[in-house]
Design an enzyme around this catalytic site. Structure first.
Site, short mmCIF file in Angstrom:
data_model
loop_
_atom_site.label_atom_id
_atom_site.label_comp_id
_atom_site.label_asym_id
_atom_site.label_seq_id
_atom_site.Cartn_x
_atom_site.Cartn_y
_atom_site.Cartn_z
N LYS A 1 5.56 13.07 4.18
CA LYS A 1 6.20 13.43 2.62
C LYS A 1 6.17 14.70 2.39
CE LYS A 1 3.61 9.54 0.40
NZ LYS A 1 4.77 8.88 -0.03
N ASP B 1 -3.94 6.99 -3.87
CA ASP B 1 -3.35 5.76 -3.26
C ASP B 1 -4.38 4.63 -2.68
OD1 ASP B 1 -0.82 4.65 -2.43
OD2 ASP B 1 -0.81 5.43 -0.27
N ARG C 1 2.15 -1.72 2.44
CA ARG C 1 2.40 -3.28 3.04
C ARG C 1 1.76 -3.88 4.23
NH1 ARG C 1 8.77 -1.67 2.15
NH2 ARG C 1 7.49 -0.38 0.72
N1 BES Z 1 1.64 5.43 -1.76
C1 BES Z 1 3.32 5.47 -1.71
C2 BES Z 1 3.85 5.00 -3.12
C3 BES Z 1 3.44 6.08 -4.31
C4 BES Z 1 4.41 7.00 -4.69
C5 BES Z 1 2.43 5.81 -5.12
C6 BES Z 1 4.30 7.44 -5.67
C7 BES Z 1 1.97 6.58 -6.15
C8 BES Z 1 2.91 7.32 -6.56
C9 BES Z 1 3.56 4.37 -0.64
O1 BES Z 1 2.79 4.23 0.45
C10 BES Z 1 4.85 5.09 -0.36
O2 BES Z 1 5.11 6.16 0.10
N2 BES Z 1 6.04 4.32 -0.50
C11 BES Z 1 7.39 4.63 -0.20
C12 BES Z 1 8.09 3.63 0.36
C13 BES Z 1 9.40 3.99 1.14
C14 BES Z 1 9.01 4.78 2.17
C15 BES Z 1 10.23 2.86 1.07
C16 BES Z 1 8.01 5.38 -1.45
O3 BES Z 1 7.84 4.73 -2.57
O4 BES Z 1 8.86 6.31 -1.30
ZN ZN Z 2 0.92 4.67 0.02
MN MN Z 3 3.41 5.78 1.84
#
Ligand code: BES
Ligand code: ZN
Ligand code: MN
Length: 484
Positions: A260, A271, A334
């Site tokens: 990220k 998370d 997931r």
């Molecule tokens: N933990 C994140 C989602 C999230 C984002 C939670 C902001 C709380 C605040 C999750 O694991 C994630 O990174 N999701 C990605 C999915 C993508 C790679 C398809 C996302 O939401 O960008």
């Molecule tokens: Zn996550």
């Molecule tokens: Mn993630």
């Protein structure tokens, strides 16, 4: 925060701030008329008017707290009034808060007290030099009730909710250097003192079960992944079929090799909000000795980039036997849920499964910061969740699970890929992925990425930070639909 229920006649002790709940259009006459005329206070919901040593009254400080119209004033309204009263006097320098709602019935007074408890939550264990004048000064709350003894009898189930929400908020607030999977599991193990049974599976046990999907996420971390199984057997028949809740517990999500960006990454300590909510739910069910059999499963991992981390393109085999091409290591929640849910249905054959997860940023884009997303294969379960959400003030909005989007997570070389081929409908394709691990039983998925943390907060019962979202909603669901 100590709570007492007192009669209207009870004397007002020194260092007390009195908060009077006022309905819209019913502002008090008499000595306050002049002060009221100089303000815009009408009693509208959320308004407060702070009066120091009001003329003609023998009080050091009086806060009027608007509760909106008398018609439609319900348990949530009482809670919000209690919370607003606390917030208005929190750092006043006074030590006792006295909330007055003349004639309040036991249940209403108990709700006011719950509001005070929730608003007074604070995570301050890492503050070492906060100036005294900035610290909350209120130590004790007195809630005026028509029948104080009846209010005291009505309060324990609500106090159990406040304790459980605080437990969840503490877990979610902890930084990831303190709360890693084994430490999370250890804190849940301590709940055995409430009568819960807690089992902890480590990596060797999960390997034996074939949980390649969950283990792949944690393999880049020096912290061992854990699967926690929490059981509450409160039904009169101890072998009665249980209901089940599964939580995503990513103690920190760097994204892994699909790392990220730096900005805001600190948010990824929360998370594990889904697992935190499931732990809080089990806490409240045990505290109030709910008459039902419930299983709570927490999938606890840390998602790190490392020489040993999984790579984009890796293929893992889940406990279900289905293979997954990990296109993006940041879509890790997931992968954790896939094995945790499979294990849950395989071992416990529950009536239904509800999973909670801070799963997608896309749910924030879709619903904003107040609503969580609900996905379900079962209309009755979905409606029960929506009803509970309404009653507890934890907003939830149902989203679709369209079959035609399923092809977007098909893989060229494995049974599926962990992200969709395009960015559209990201929360939906995530839910469809999870659905591939659910057999023929009612299931609901709550994407709480939008609601697990508030900055800033617009709700008086939720201070900025960890919300504890889900604990109340699920407790209400269980209480109203599955106990007895
Ligand atoms: N933990 C994140 C989602 C999230 C984002 C939670 C902001 C709380 C605040 C999750 O694991 C994630 O990174 N999701 C990605 C999915 C993508 C790679 C398809 C996302 O939401 O960008
Ligand atoms: Zn996550
Ligand atoms: Mn993630």
């Amino acid at each position: 925060m100590e709570i007492e229920f007192v009669a209207a006649e009870a004397a007002v002790a020194p260092k007390t701030g009195v908060a009077q709940i006022v309905f819209e259009g019913e502002t008090p006459a008499g000595p306050l008329a002049q002060a009221l005329a100089a303000s815009r206070f009408t009693g509208a919901k959320g308004q407060t008017l702070d009066l120091i040593a009001p003329a003609g009254l023998d009080l050091a400080r009086l806060v009027l707290v608007g509760a909106g119209k008398r018609e439609g004033f319900d348990a949530l309204g009482a809670e919000h009034a209690g919370a607003s009263a606390y917030n208005a006097l929190k750092t006043s320098g006074l030590e006792i808060l006295r909330v007055e709602l003349p004639g309040a019935e036991a249940a209403t007074a108990a709700s006011v007290a719950l509001g005070v408890r929730l608003a007074a939550y604070r995570f301050d264990k890492y503050r070492t030099k906060e100036p005294a004048e900035k610290k909350p000064s209120i130590q004790r709350a007195q809630v005026v009730a028509a029948e104080p003894d009846a209010a005291l009898t009505a309060f324990p189930p609500l106090a159990a909710v406040a304790d459980a929400v605080s437990f969840t908020r503490d877990l979610v607030s902890e930084p990831a250097n303190i709360l890693y999977p084994a430490e999370f599991a250890r804190r849940v193990k301590e709940l055995e003192s409430l009568g819960l049974a807690v089992e902890i599976l480590g990596e060797p046990e999960m390997s034996k079960l074939g949980m390649g999907s969950l283990l792949g996420v944690g393999q880049g971390s020096v912290r061992e992944s854990q699967l926690v199984v929490i059981r509450w057997n409160g039904a009169s028949d101890p072998s009665a079929q249980p209901i089940a809740f599964v939580g995503k517990g990513v103690c920190f999500d760097t994204g892994g090799i699909s790392i990220k960006p730096a900005g805001g990454m600190e948010d990824m300590k929360w998370d594990m909000g889904g697992a935190g909510a499931v732990a809080g739910l089990m806490h409240v069910l045990a505290s109030r000795k709910a008459k039902v059999n419930v299983v709570g499963i927490l999938g606890l991992v840390e998602n790190m980039p490392d020489a040993n981390a999984q790579r984009p393109g890796d293929v893992v085999t889940s406990m279900s036997g289905q293979t997954i091409e990990v296109i993006n290591t940041d879509a890790e929640g997931r992968l954790v849920l896939a094995d945790a849910i499979w294990y849950c249905q395989d071992r416990f054959k529950p009536k239904f499964i509800v999973d909670l997860a801070t799963l997608t940023g896309a749910i924030i884009t879709a619903l904003g910061n107040d609503y969580a997303g609900l996905f379900s294969n079962n209309d009755e379960l979905a409606q029960n969740l929506l009803d509970a959400s309404q009653k507890e003030g934890e907003p939830l909005w149902r989203m679709p699970l369209p079959e035609q989007y399923n092809k977007n997570i098909d893989s060229v070389i494995a049974d599926m890929r962990n992200v969709s081929s395009g960015p559209a409908g990201g929360s939906i394709t995530a839910a469809l992925f999870i659905q591939r691990f659910v057999n023929n039983l009612p299931w609901a998925h709550l994407d709480i990425a939008s609601t697990a943390w508030k900055k800033p907060s617009s709700v008086p019962t939720i201070p900025e930070g960890a919300t504890g979202y889900g604990v109340r909603l699920l407790n209400r669901l269980v209480q109203e639909k599955y106990e007895g």
